[in-house]
Scaffold this motif. Structure first.
Motif, short mmCIF file in Angstrom:
data_model
loop_
_atom_site.label_atom_id
_atom_site.label_comp_id
_atom_site.label_asym_id
_atom_site.label_seq_id
_atom_site.Cartn_x
_atom_site.Cartn_y
_atom_site.Cartn_z
N MET A 109 -2.26 17.53 70.18
CA MET A 109 -2.45 18.10 68.86
C MET A 109 -1.62 17.30 67.87
O MET A 109 -1.80 16.12 67.71
N GLY A 110 -0.65 17.94 67.20
CA GLY A 110 0.17 17.21 66.25
C GLY A 110 0.43 18.02 65.01
O GLY A 110 -0.34 18.90 64.66
N SER A 111 1.54 17.75 64.33
CA SER A 111 1.87 18.32 63.04
C SER A 111 1.82 19.85 63.08
O SER A 111 2.28 20.49 64.00
N SER A 112 1.24 20.47 62.04
CA SER A 112 1.21 21.93 61.93
C SER A 112 0.52 22.60 63.11
O SER A 112 1.00 23.61 63.62
N PRO A 113 -0.66 22.11 63.56
CA PRO A 113 -1.30 22.77 64.69
C PRO A 113 -0.43 22.82 65.94
O PRO A 113 -0.37 23.83 66.63
N ALA A 114 0.25 21.72 66.26
CA ALA A 114 1.09 21.71 67.46
C ALA A 114 2.24 22.70 67.32
O ALA A 114 2.59 23.40 68.27
N LYS A 115 2.83 22.76 66.12
CA LYS A 115 3.94 23.68 65.90
C LYS A 115 3.48 25.12 66.06
O LYS A 115 4.14 25.94 66.71
N THR A 116 2.32 25.45 65.51
CA THR A 116 1.80 26.80 65.61
C THR A 116 1.43 27.12 67.05
O THR A 116 1.65 28.23 67.53
N CYS A 117 0.86 26.14 67.75
CA CYS A 117 0.50 26.34 69.14
C CYS A 117 1.74 26.64 69.97
O CYS A 117 1.72 27.51 70.84
N PHE A 156 -6.00 24.30 57.19
CA PHE A 156 -4.71 24.36 56.50
C PHE A 156 -4.20 25.78 56.34
O PHE A 156 -3.76 26.18 55.26
N GLY A 157 -4.25 26.55 57.41
CA GLY A 157 -3.63 27.87 57.37
C GLY A 157 -2.12 27.76 57.25
O GLY A 157 -1.51 26.73 57.55
N LEU A 158 -1.50 28.85 56.83
CA LEU A 158 -0.05 28.87 56.61
C LEU A 158 0.72 28.72 57.92
O LEU A 158 0.36 29.32 58.94
N GLU A 159 1.80 27.96 57.86
CA GLU A 159 2.73 27.90 58.98
C GLU A 159 3.56 29.18 59.00
O GLU A 159 3.68 29.90 58.02
N ARG A 160 4.13 29.45 60.18
CA ARG A 160 4.87 30.69 60.38
C ARG A 160 6.01 30.87 59.37
O ARG A 160 6.29 31.99 58.94
N VAL A 210 -2.92 36.03 51.19
CA VAL A 210 -2.68 34.89 52.09
C VAL A 210 -1.93 35.28 53.35
O VAL A 210 -1.83 34.47 54.28
N GLN A 211 -1.43 36.51 53.43
CA GLN A 211 -0.78 36.94 54.66
C GLN A 211 -1.74 36.92 55.84
O GLN A 211 -1.32 36.80 57.00
N SER A 212 -3.03 37.00 55.57
CA SER A 212 -4.04 36.95 56.64
C SER A 212 -4.59 35.55 56.84
O SER A 212 -5.53 35.35 57.62
N HIS A 213 -4.00 34.56 56.15
CA HIS A 213 -4.50 33.19 56.22
C HIS A 213 -3.52 32.26 56.93
O HIS A 213 -3.39 31.08 56.59
N GLY A 214 -2.83 32.77 57.92
CA GLY A 214 -1.98 31.92 58.74
C GLY A 214 -2.81 30.99 59.60
O GLY A 214 -3.99 31.26 59.88
N PHE A 215 -2.22 29.87 60.03
CA PHE A 215 -2.98 28.91 60.83
C PHE A 215 -3.53 29.56 62.09
O PHE A 215 -4.68 29.33 62.46
N GLU A 216 -2.71 30.36 62.76
CA GLU A 216 -3.17 30.96 64.01
C GLU A 216 -4.38 31.86 63.79
O GLU A 216 -5.34 31.85 64.57
N SER A 217 -4.35 32.63 62.70
CA SER A 217 -5.48 33.52 62.39
C SER A 217 -6.74 32.72 62.09
O SER A 217 -7.83 33.03 62.59
N LEU A 218 -6.60 31.69 61.26
CA LEU A 218 -7.77 30.86 60.94
C LEU A 218 -8.29 30.15 62.18
O LEU A 218 -9.51 30.02 62.36
N TRP A 219 -7.37 29.71 63.03
CA TRP A 219 -7.79 29.01 64.23
C TRP A 219 -8.56 29.96 65.18
O TRP A 219 -9.57 29.57 65.78
#
Length: 355
Positions: free
Chosen positions: A1-9, A119-123, A265-274
């Protein structure tokens, strides 16, 4: 992965949802490894259903293409990276990008591209709770100022800089992490202008920290996520300054729209969008698996060398070295961030941005 996705994962990994590969995450990238060597590192009894690869500004390890599961390519910044993407995207079993990117990819014969918000929000933005401090910055912009990449954005920033004789204006680049969030916490309005008409990272980050988002009116993707006039302000060539003055003079109205945007945007976190993206792909998953079974194995062909001036432009870290420009209204306390950059008045900033 990488960058924001990897961090969220990595944050989701304790729930067993995924493992991240890259730097300082679950699995080292191990570019020279085989798929069998990567597989041997998995936890006992754990096997992936697919591999998601964050494609911008990185090199995909060769073992990815040997995986017996679908490869999902996350193709952000396609307008800057097409030179390499034209070799990589056909190897992916499904490609995710913004709407404009998907149209271009389909015209190029990459029919397995699908529209998605990457581009969902990071934690860190979702966990912010201390937003009661003073907001001494009237308008903030944080982003790329390279004329080679964002030339169309610079005249808009010059227009905002003209307000510095009566408002506190901060235009910054190379502000990351807590420094970036500190700027947003101190700001009343966050100005944003996309490069492709996409819903980019800044769209959700400003509202998440209590800023009123100003977004270009022609951006149709943002309207899928936020309500115009209720959760953000859409500006045009004709009304930018008028709207800025209006909301800077009406703090209750600014706060009301900013609060509505923050709630949304509280419902637009990266994990939720993913999770939503994965669910939407389920209907065509058999076809994606079949494409994976037919995928050519082996490394991706290396693209021809880019001219040096283009390579330098695309080096995000090099662009980030150009620190920060701040325009302050006389009498306001100086921005502590300006110690890392340049302080100037509106006229010289305009000349800088338009040169």
């Amino acid at each position: 992965m990488g960058s924001s996705p990897a961090k969220t994962c990595t944050e989701a990994a304790p729930r067993g949802k995924c493992l991240a590969f890259g730097v300082d995450v679950d699995l080292p990238a191990l570019a020279e490894a085989s798929w069998a060597e990567i597989e041997a590192r998995f936890p006992a009894g754990w096997r992936p259903e697919f591999i998601a690869v964050w494609l911008p500004y990185t090199q995909v390890p060769a073992w990815v293409w040997s995986a017996p599961v679908p490869v999902v390519g996350l193709a952000a910044d396609w307008n800057l990276l097409w030179h390499g993407y034209r070799e990589i995207l056909p190897r992916c079993d499904v490609v995710l990008s913004d709407e404009a990117g998907v149209e271009v990819m389909h015209r190029a014969g990459i029919d397995h591209a699908r529209a998605a918000n990457l581009f969902g929000l990071e934690r860190a933005f979702l966990e912010e709770t201390d937003l009661e401090g003073p907001r001494d910055i009237d308008v903030v912009f944080v982003g790329n100022l390279s004329p080679a990449v964002q030339g169309s954005r610079l005249p808009w920033l010059a227009r905002i800089a003209q307000l510095a004789d009566r408002h506190s204006i901060v235009i910054a680049t190379a502000a990351f992490g807590s420094d970036y969030r500190d700027l947003l916490r101190r700001s009343r309005i966050a100005f944003n202008r996309s490069i492709r008409g996409e819903c980019n990272k800044r769209t959700f980050e400003g509202p998440a920290l209590g800023c009123l988002l100003f977004q270009e009116a022609e951006n149709h993707e943002v309207r899928q996520w936020l309500k115009e006039g209720e959760e953000y302000v859409a500006y045009t060539t004709e009304n930018l300054e008028q709207l800025l003055e209006q909301f800077l003079a009406d703090e209750p109205k600014r706060q009301a729209i900013a609060a509505a945007g923050r709630a949304r945007v509280q419902s637009h976190g990266f994990e939720s969008l993913w999770d939503n993206i994965v669910e939407q792909l389920q209907s065509e998953w058999p076809a994606i698996q079949q494409r994976a079974a037919n995928r050519p194995r082996g490394p991706t062909p290396a693209p021809t060398t880019l001219p040096p001036f283009i390579s330098a432009t695309l080096d995000a870290r090099e662009m980030g070295a150009r620190s920060l420009v701040s325009c302050r209204r006389p009498g306001r306390r100086s921005d502590r961030q300006t110690r890392r950059g340049v302080r100037t008045d509106a006229s010289s900033l305009e000349a800088c941005l338009l040169t």
